[in-house]
Write an enzyme that holds these catalytic residues in place. Structure first.
Site: not given
Lengths: 323, 323
Positions: B239, B162, B267, B286, B262
């Site tokens: 993360r 990525i 979370e 997310h 994000d």
């Protein structure tokens, strides 16, 4: 000695690249002093520039700091050469275009609303938004949270220097590119504007970046919106009157298309105008070309043009030659 | 005959690329039926997948549809091979990263607020915003309305698939790129994570796209924020726990930095959490990896890996080999 008048609000430091045989004269819109100058650099805001013009004498050359020079010929008349700062807005305007596309495709207004509400699980609202805006009501799993630019078909109307810059910034996204302009070309393939209507149904995104002319005024109206795909995105980075505002409002309110506009008709858009509150629309108040780098960039373009003018060389960005 | 269990919520049409000698068995989280299968494709949502697992027997291979597989080893134990869908999120996550950068640099939240108010001349508020966020209080003319990505210095922490995709999408913007990763490399130059602190002061934009490990947990804390430039932008596409949430809140509230996230820690981010309302922050819940293209793309990656597994060839995306 060439006398160059420039807006007193601009920092003199910007002009260090100017030829040394130039005398720089700051012009204030608040002063009534008459100035005899050869070259006029008008204030980027035409309303201020128009207050300065009546006090100027002897102007032979206008060096605009903007790409758009529509107001200048009627103001200064035919005996003055006018050059634009073509290119100064390229990067900022092309970046605005990319950011506007992402704002719509990535549902930024929705996610800002979710952020304000502080309710994480509202993320699933994106899925319903996707189904509504695209008309794709298939049950998708995992639920769709945003769209991709990659692989979309993008129709660029106008293929001048900003259009080419937008194309360059779109390259990593492997979009299918369709180009339309006044002057068709073979390599790369640029279709004539007369083919616009037949090309519109192919596009996911339609970007307007052509000059405002008698031919482009009102180019996008009801017939064109009707030919666009469900959920297609119209981006106007050109001039407001290229789009018929009433037709745009109707198309947005029907939910069939979405739009991002840096320009509107009328402009400024008055308070209470129905365009402000149309759905699936992102409006910015004609700011796409502005950035911290802009002034230095446009003064550099003006300096190069002035050097050519003084050397009697062909000008690169003349929009009117003195008769 | 290889028996492959897949989430019943996924359309069977997605699996047309699967080897013909495979028997596809839909698995519902709502059923208590015990299934004897060889290969398990878990539901992309781990909470659903965890309800299915107790009813499975004989699983030798797990083909995740996600890049993140943190929950799987502890669930299935060491005697099962686990493959991720590495690559499936590349495009969508990299695009989210670009869109998040543009959302902050182009002041999208401010312009959406101006749009809602319907007051065109509020555009000039952008100029004060620029001065506050960057600490650059020089009088700029024309007033600054947004910032450019072009020419910025971007520090990418993590240089997996990525990270490389983000780099590819940044290419048209001529950014100065600094790469940091666990494994340093010479070509292209990738600095070791131990040099992060000394590199942070150079960056306008810091992008986190590294896996969550014992080493990366809490990587960005007060000391790191203190080394970042005034107005620097932190983008977390990795993360949540890579960033220390308390330190992030303090840095945002001081007005020194801005951020786009994000992912968060905790979370989901609970209602009323102070992070939701920090200034100069864009949070999405997310969703960066999700898109209409995602399911087909990750199933295609799983199909290729299954073919290698069945042929006894080396796997491309194994995160655990059965002992």
């Amino acid at each position: 000695m060439i006398r160059v008048g420039y807006p007193a609000v601009l920092s003199r430091d910007l002009f260090t690249d100017f030829p040394s045989e130039v005398e720089l004269i700051p012009l204030s819109e608040k002063s009534d002093t008459v100035h005899e100058i050869d070259v006029w650099i008008p204030d980027p805001y035409s309303t201020r520039a128009l207050r300065v013009w009546p006090h100027l004498r002897g102007v032979r050359l206008v060096l605009s700091l903007m790409a758009g020079t529509e107001w200048i010929p009627a103001t200064v008349g035919p005996h003055v050469t006018i050059c634009s700062a073509r290119g100064a807005h390229n990067i900022s305007t092309a970046e605005w275009t990319l950011s506007a596309i992402f704002t719509l495709l990535k549902y930024v207004p929705l996610y800002l609303d979710i952020q304000r509400s502080g309710i994480w699980k509202r993320r699933f609202e994106a899925s319903a938004h996707y189904a509504t805006i695209t008309g794709d009501a298939r049950p998708l799993y995992p639920p769709v949270m945003l769209e991709e630019l990659t692989g979309k078909t993008v129709l660029i109307v106008g293929h001048g220097s900003i259009g080419k810059e937008i194309e360059r910034m779109l390259a990593p996204f492997h979009v299918e590119l369709i180009r339309v302009a006044r002057t068709p070309r073979a390599q790369p393939l640029v279709h004539p504007v007369t083919e616009l209507d037949s090309l519109l149904p192919k596009a996911d995104i339609v970007i307007l970046i052509l000059p405002l002319t008698d031919e482009s005024r009102g180019l996008i109206g009801t017939a064109q919106f009707n030919r666009m795909r469900h959920g297609a995105l119209l981006v106007n980075a050109a001039r407001g009157p290229v789009v018929q505002t009433d037709a745009l409002i109707a198309a947005l309110q029907s939910g069939r298309i979405r739009a991002a506009l840096d320009v509107t008709d009328p402009e400024p858009l008055p308070e209470g105008h129905p365009l402000w509150s149309c759905p699936n629309l992102y409006i910015t108040p004609h700011i796409g070309g502005s950035s911290p780098q802009f002034a230095a960039r446009s003064v550099r373009i003006a300096a190069a043009e002035l050097r050519r003018f003084m050397a009697g060389e062909p000008l690169h960005n003349a929009v009117q030659l003195a008769v």
